[in-house]
Write a protein that holds these residues in place. Sequence first.
Motif, PDB file in Angstrom:
ATOM      1  N   GLN A 296      76.755  34.867   9.466  1.00 36.94           N
ATOM      2  CA  GLN A 296      76.307  36.290   9.646  1.00 36.94           C
ATOM      3  C   GLN A 296      76.388  37.220   8.918  1.00 36.94           C
ATOM      4  O   GLN A 296      75.816  38.718   8.979  1.00 36.94           O
ATOM      5  N   VAL A 297      76.712  36.852   7.255  1.00 28.05           N
ATOM      6  CA  VAL A 297      77.296  37.853   6.669  1.00 28.05           C
ATOM      7  C   VAL A 297      75.720  37.795   6.588  1.00 28.05           C
ATOM      8  O   VAL A 297      75.043  39.180   6.001  1.00 28.05           O
ATOM      9  N   VAL A 298      75.020  36.706   6.194  1.00 23.79           N
ATOM     10  CA  VAL A 298      73.612  36.867   5.690  1.00 23.79           C
ATOM     11  C   VAL A 298      72.426  37.627   6.748  1.00 23.79           C
ATOM     12  O   VAL A 298      71.889  38.401   6.380  1.00 23.79           O
ATOM     13  N   ALA A 299      72.412  37.671   8.139  1.00 19.06           N
ATOM     14  CA  ALA A 299      72.203  38.179   8.894  1.00 19.06           C
ATOM     15  C   ALA A 299      72.395  39.653   9.032  1.00 19.06           C
ATOM     16  O   ALA A 299      71.577  40.235   9.464  1.00 19.06           O
ATOM     17  N   LYS A 300      73.106  39.783   8.564  1.00 23.03           N
ATOM     18  CA  LYS A 300      73.717  41.394   8.761  1.00 23.03           C
ATOM     19  C   LYS A 300      73.286  42.139   7.506  1.00 23.03           C
ATOM     20  O   LYS A 300      72.364  43.027   7.987  1.00 23.03           O
ATOM     21  N   VAL A 301      73.394  41.290   6.635  1.00 20.04           N
ATOM     22  CA  VAL A 301      72.568  41.728   5.043  1.00 20.04           C
ATOM     23  C   VAL A 301      71.096  41.527   4.652  1.00 20.04           C
ATOM     24  O   VAL A 301      70.308  43.208   4.553  1.00 20.04           O
ATOM     25  N   ARG A 302      70.640  41.319   6.003  1.00 21.71           N
ATOM     26  CA  ARG A 302      68.995  40.665   5.761  1.00 21.71           C
ATOM     27  C   ARG A 302      68.397  41.558   7.061  1.00 21.71           C
ATOM     28  O   ARG A 302      67.714  42.792   6.728  1.00 21.71           O
ATOM     29  N   ALA A 303      68.978  42.038   8.148  1.00 24.08           N
ATOM     30  CA  ALA A 303      68.856  43.331   8.502  1.00 24.08           C
ATOM     31  C   ALA A 303      69.409  44.778   8.370  1.00 24.08           C
ATOM     32  O   ALA A 303      68.089  46.091   8.500  1.00 24.08           O
ATOM     33  N   LEU A 304      70.423  45.099   7.586  1.00 23.18           N
ATOM     34  CA  LEU A 304      70.527  46.044   7.118  1.00 23.18           C
ATOM     35  C   LEU A 304      69.446  46.566   5.941  1.00 23.18           C
ATOM     36  O   LEU A 304      68.524  47.213   5.545  1.00 23.18           O
ATOM     37  N   SER A 305      69.023  45.176   5.269  1.00 24.74           N
ATOM     38  CA  SER A 305      68.045  45.776   4.091  1.00 24.74           C
ATOM     39  C   SER A 305      66.153  45.917   4.894  1.00 24.74           C
ATOM     40  O   SER A 305      66.101  47.032   4.470  1.00 24.74           O
ATOM     41  N   ASP A 306      66.574  45.630   6.540  1.00 20.76           N
ATOM     42  CA  ASP A 306      65.688  46.394   6.873  1.00 20.76           C
ATOM     43  C   ASP A 306      65.609  47.723   7.318  1.00 20.76           C
ATOM     44  O   ASP A 306      63.889  48.394   7.307  1.00 20.76           O
ATOM     45  N   VAL A 307      66.554  47.756   7.454  1.00 18.87           N
ATOM     46  CA  VAL A 307      66.516  49.078   8.229  1.00 18.87           C
ATOM     47  C   VAL A 307      66.897  50.453   6.891  1.00 18.87           C
ATOM     48  O   VAL A 307      65.875  51.080   6.874  1.00 18.87           O
ATOM     49  N   VAL A 308      67.407  49.985   5.970  1.00 18.98           N
ATOM     50  CA  VAL A 308      67.274  50.864   4.334  1.00 18.98           C
ATOM     51  C   VAL A 308      66.180  50.691   3.608  1.00 18.98           C
ATOM     52  O   VAL A 308      65.660  51.621   2.403  1.00 18.98           O
ATOM     53  N   GLY A 309      64.691  49.379   3.942  1.00 21.31           N
ATOM     54  CA  GLY A 309      63.661  49.604   3.019  1.00 21.31           C
ATOM     55  C   GLY A 309      64.175  49.032   2.167  1.00 21.31           C
ATOM     56  O   GLY A 309      62.868  48.764   1.009  1.00 21.31           O
ATOM     57  N   ALA A 310      64.738  47.609   2.448  1.00 24.18           N
ATOM     58  CA  ALA A 310      65.132  47.009   1.773  1.00 24.18           C
ATOM     59  C   ALA A 310      64.630  45.448   1.180  1.00 24.18           C
ATOM     60  O   ALA A 310      63.775  45.327   2.731  1.00 24.18           O
TER      61      ALA A 310
END
Length: 73
Positions: A54-68
Amino acid sequence: MAVACTTLDEVRENIDRLDQQIVTLLAERGRFVSQAAHFKKDTDEVKAPQRVEQVVAKVRALSDVVGANPEVT
């Protein structure tokens, strides 16, 4: 906030500033992770592979949102 550096030294100073913030935040996060372990009954709950996913999926999605780069984060 985008900073337009005019020298390599400025770039390095900004990277160092960000590294300080990132490491500080990771240390704070680590302390919360340690606290979470106290609420768990056994080592299987501490490992919590579903929560890790769950944490990995959340961080990956957040990365996409912020352009990381999700692979890096």
